[in-house]
Scaffold this motif. Structure first.
Motif, PDB file in Angstrom:
ATOM      1  N   ARG A   1       0.825  -1.211   0.000  1.00 51.35           N
ATOM      2  CA  ARG A   1       0.000   0.000   0.000  1.00 51.35           C
ATOM      3  C   ARG A   1       0.858   1.260   0.000  1.00 51.35           C
TER       4      ARG A   1
ATOM      5  N   PRO B   1      -8.111  -5.249   1.058  1.00 56.63           N
ATOM      6  CA  PRO B   1      -7.400  -4.307   0.185  1.00 56.63           C
ATOM      7  C   PRO B   1      -6.870  -4.941  -1.099  1.00 56.63           C
ATOM      8  N   HIS B   2      -6.383  -6.135  -1.044  1.00 56.97           N
ATOM      9  CA  HIS B   2      -5.691  -6.655  -2.233  1.00 56.97           C
ATOM     10  C   HIS B   2      -5.839  -8.162  -2.335  1.00 56.97           C
TER      11      HIS B   2
END
Length: 731
Positions: A348, A412-413
């Motif tokens: 990030r 997030p991913h």
């Protein structure tokens, strides 16, 4: 008796006269001659003609080529084993690795190098001067290169120059400072007896550098060739044997050259064996470091190449970081070039890092660009927005890929597991029922250590599967059938298996049977051969048709499959002649070639067997096979007049099946064009007896037929009139 010891070297064979005395009454007249042979004994030790020998050998002298020789003699009888001498090498000084560099011929005393000596002998470093030059001039030149001369002090008074001069003078006299000392021994009796006598000598050997080529023949001409087949050859040789460099060398292109020098006379004949010279090119620092990976590199060792010799300081590299963006989180090992992260990376924060690394060797510097990509790992938990996403209906014929519901989860991913999302169940009657499917957001990659999936990563969805009326389904997708062509009428070709998913009654029909050979039972799907239908492979070898299965209550819901039928051959045809008549000219009889055809395929076709039907030889005809489908009919005896023959010929196929056929042959006189003809003066205007009888019989028959028809009509008219009269009387 002897009065002193005898020596065979002084007395090889001696004759003496001695008086003879005899006892009376016997008498002898005159002296008697006696020959005494003195036999040799081994009482003399062999001895060398010198106590010390000197020898000079050059580097890379071929093994087995003599460069020195020792010689010894023995005073014993040369015809006896006592004087049979044998030479041996006792020791070599120095001999540090217990490796002998020299050998001696046991019979001749020749001294030469061994294979190890050819490869390993090295001369001491010293002053090198050209052949034929003055040693003092060479020594002064070398001294000037390494020392700073003083103008007011002569060379001879300079203590350093004198020391070097004395050292080099010893190099010219092997006795003063030899490189090797050999102890050689000579033994008599061939060296094979423990009682053999021996003698010893020393051989002092100096090793000289082989910096130029020199033949034993002073008038030799030198020629230089390359042993390898290279495009460039940067060497030459002078008349004195000096090897010269003609162009600049590059170790990175070629690190070693192998040269072969030939010493020849003016006529091109070799005066010495060819000499092989190996030239090793020393490395200099003339190459900068090169980055092998300019665009991207994983964290690890930076791949950099330096073309200089890796065994020299020229290829010793050092590494340093010049810059890194977007932040400084990496270090590099200055010796190995290994790149490491100083802290834990977060995707990030940055997905890529750009580094500039400077690589130095002792003389050059290069900058390498490195791209480091941050790869995602499974270090965060996925979280659904809800734990229960309610109830939903789904038709059973929903297309694959249809989106029923989107289940978002916050991560997030990470990607959730996408296979096995829905669990759908139906009973045997196709009725749908409610299914509760539990959805887990999982990644195939395991979570990092310390994290575990919880309830927030799971959700429930309720699905109701709705039944839909579907078309019948065939049990098989491909329907291929193979049957013999002689299958009888009414026989079953195949039975179609299909069913309706909802269990409804279905019927069958058939389309595309262009030959009209088949029929299908609408209820059972059984396909049979029609009555009076005859399958024939020779007409069509394979054909196709379509079977349709449909619901009885709703014919529009149907499915179809194509059926392929292949007919297998049977032996239902016999070979037949392609022609059944021919003619032969009497004057020039030529054999007739008979050809037969069989519509059946192998193994029921060719090759054919031809024979005369009588089963025995004919006096007039001969029949012989030409190939698998042809035979040759030959006239053996010509008739006296034109004549027509009907010859029965039996033809069988490869399976032995066949019939006898008539072949008509007319033997006649022929025209110049090769066709039969009839002479006009023999048959013109003359009818034969059979023809005349036939014409008369035909005429009589025709007249009789006309009379029968006339009488029949008269009789029929009379009967009609009588019937009419009877009717009138009744009325």
């Amino acid at each position: 008796m002897t009065q002193q010891s005898l020596d065979t070297e002084a007395y090889h064979g001696t004759s003496h006269n001695a008086p003879a005395a005899a006892q009376p009454p016997h008498r002898h007249k005159g002296p008697v001659s006696i020959t005494i042979n003195v036999l040799d004994v081994n009482n003399h030790a062999p001895s060398f003609n010198q106590t010390d020998y000197n020898g000079i050998v050059k580097e890379r002298t071929p093994a087995g080529v003599p460069f020195a020789r020792v010689f010894a003699t023995d005073l014993d009888d040369p015809e006896s084993p006592n004087a049979h001498l044998s030479y041996t090498l006792v020791s070599q000084i120095p001999n540090r690795d217990n490796t002998l560099f020299f050998q001696i011929n046991s019979n001749t005393g020749d001294i030469s190098t061994t294979a190890e000596g050819e490869r390993l002998l090295k001369a001491r470093e010293g002053v090198v001067h050209s052949r034929g030059g003055d040693f003092r001039d060479s020594l002064k030149k070398k001294f000037d290169e390494y020392c700073t001369p003083t103008d007011d002090i002569p060379y001879e008074l300079n203590p350093f120059y004198s020391c070097v001069q004395r050292a080099e003078s010893r190099r010219l006299n092997p006795l003063e400072d030899p490189d090797f000392t050999l102890i050689v021994r000579v033994e008599d009796m061939g060296g094979e007896s423990l009682n053999a006598l021996n003698g010893n000598a020393r051989v002092n050997i100096a090793v000289q550098e082989n910096l130029w080529v020199q033949s034993n023949d002073p008038s030799a001409l030198y020629r230089l060739v390359q042993k390898e087949r290279e495009l460039t050859f940067p060497f030459n040789v002078t008349e004195e044997g000096d090897i010269l460099l003609t162009e600049e060398l590059d170790r990175e292109d070629k690190a070693m050259y192998i040269l072969v020098v030939f010493a020849e006379d003016s006529h091109g004949n070799e005066v010495d064996p060819p000499l092989e010279v190996q030239v090793v090119v020393d490395d200099v620092n003339d190459n900068p470091p090169i980055c092998e990976e300019e665009l991207s590199s994983p964290i690890g060792d930076l791949m950099v190449h330096d073309a200089d010799d890796i065994n020299t300081p020229n290829a010793l590299l050092s590494y340093s970081l010049v810059s890194q963006t977007p932040s400084s989180v990496f270090t590099i090992d200055g010796i190995s070039g290994r790149i490491q992260a100083k802290q834990m990376l977060q995707r990030r924060d940055a997905t890529e890092y750009h580094l500039t690394v400077r690589v130095n060797d002792p003389g050059f510097s290069t900058e390498c660009k490195v791209l480091i990509k941050v790869i995602d790992i499974n270090n965060e938990l996925p979280i659904f927005e809800m734990n229960d996403y309610g109830s939903h209906n789904l038709s059973e014929d929903t297309a694959v890929g249809h989106t029923l519901l989107t289940l978002p989860h916050r991560v997030p991913h990470n990607r959730g597991q996408q296979d096995g999302v829905f669990a759908m169940e139906t009973d045997d009657n196709g009725e749908g029922r409610l299914v509760v499917a539990k959805i887990d957001a999982r990644n195939p990659e395991p979570l990092v250590k310390g994290l575990e999936y919880g309830a927030e990563s799971s959700a429930v969805v309720s699905l109701a599967i709705i039944d839909v009326d579907e078309a019948p389904v065939f049990a098989m997708d491909i329907l291929d059938v193979a049957v013999p062509e002689d299958t009888k009428e009414g026989a079953t070709l195949l039975k179609i298996n299909a069913k309706d998913p909802e269990g409804k009654e279905i019927l069958f029909k058939m389309e595309g049977d262009t030959k009209g050979w088949l029929e299908i039972d609408p209820a059972t799907g059984e396909i049979k051969i029609k009555n009076k239908a005859v399958l024939d492979r020779e007409t069509v070898e394979a054909f196709h048709f379509t079977v349709v299965a449909f619901e009885k209550a709703n014919p529009e819901l149907s499915s179809e499959r194509e059926v392929s039928v292949r007919l297998l051959d049977v032996n239902d045809n016999v070979p037949k002649l392609t022609e059944n008549q021919a003619f032969i000219c009497v004057k020039k009889p030529q054999p007739i070639v008979l050809t037969a055809l069989d519509a059946d395929a192998d193994p029921f076709g060719a090759p054919f067997t031809f024979s005369l039907a009588q089963g025995k030889k004919s006096p007039n005809w001969d029949l012989s096979t030409v190939d698998g489908t042809s035979a040759k009919l030959t006239l053996k005896k010509s008739p006296s007049e034109d004549k027509t023959f009907l010859i029965p010929i039996n033809i069988k196929d490869n399976a032995g099946m066949g019939i006898t056929q008539k072949f008509e042959v007319r033997v006649c006189n022929c025209t110049e064009l090769g066709y039969c003809f009839t002479k006009p003066d023999v048959h013109a205007g003359v009818l034969g007896m059979p023809t005349t009888v036939g014409i008369l019989a035909g005429t009589v028959g025709f007249i009789a037929l006309v009379l029968v028809i006339a009488f029949h009509r008269i009789k029929k008219d009379n009967q009609k009139k009588a019937l009419q009269g009877e009717t009138d009387a009744i009325l």
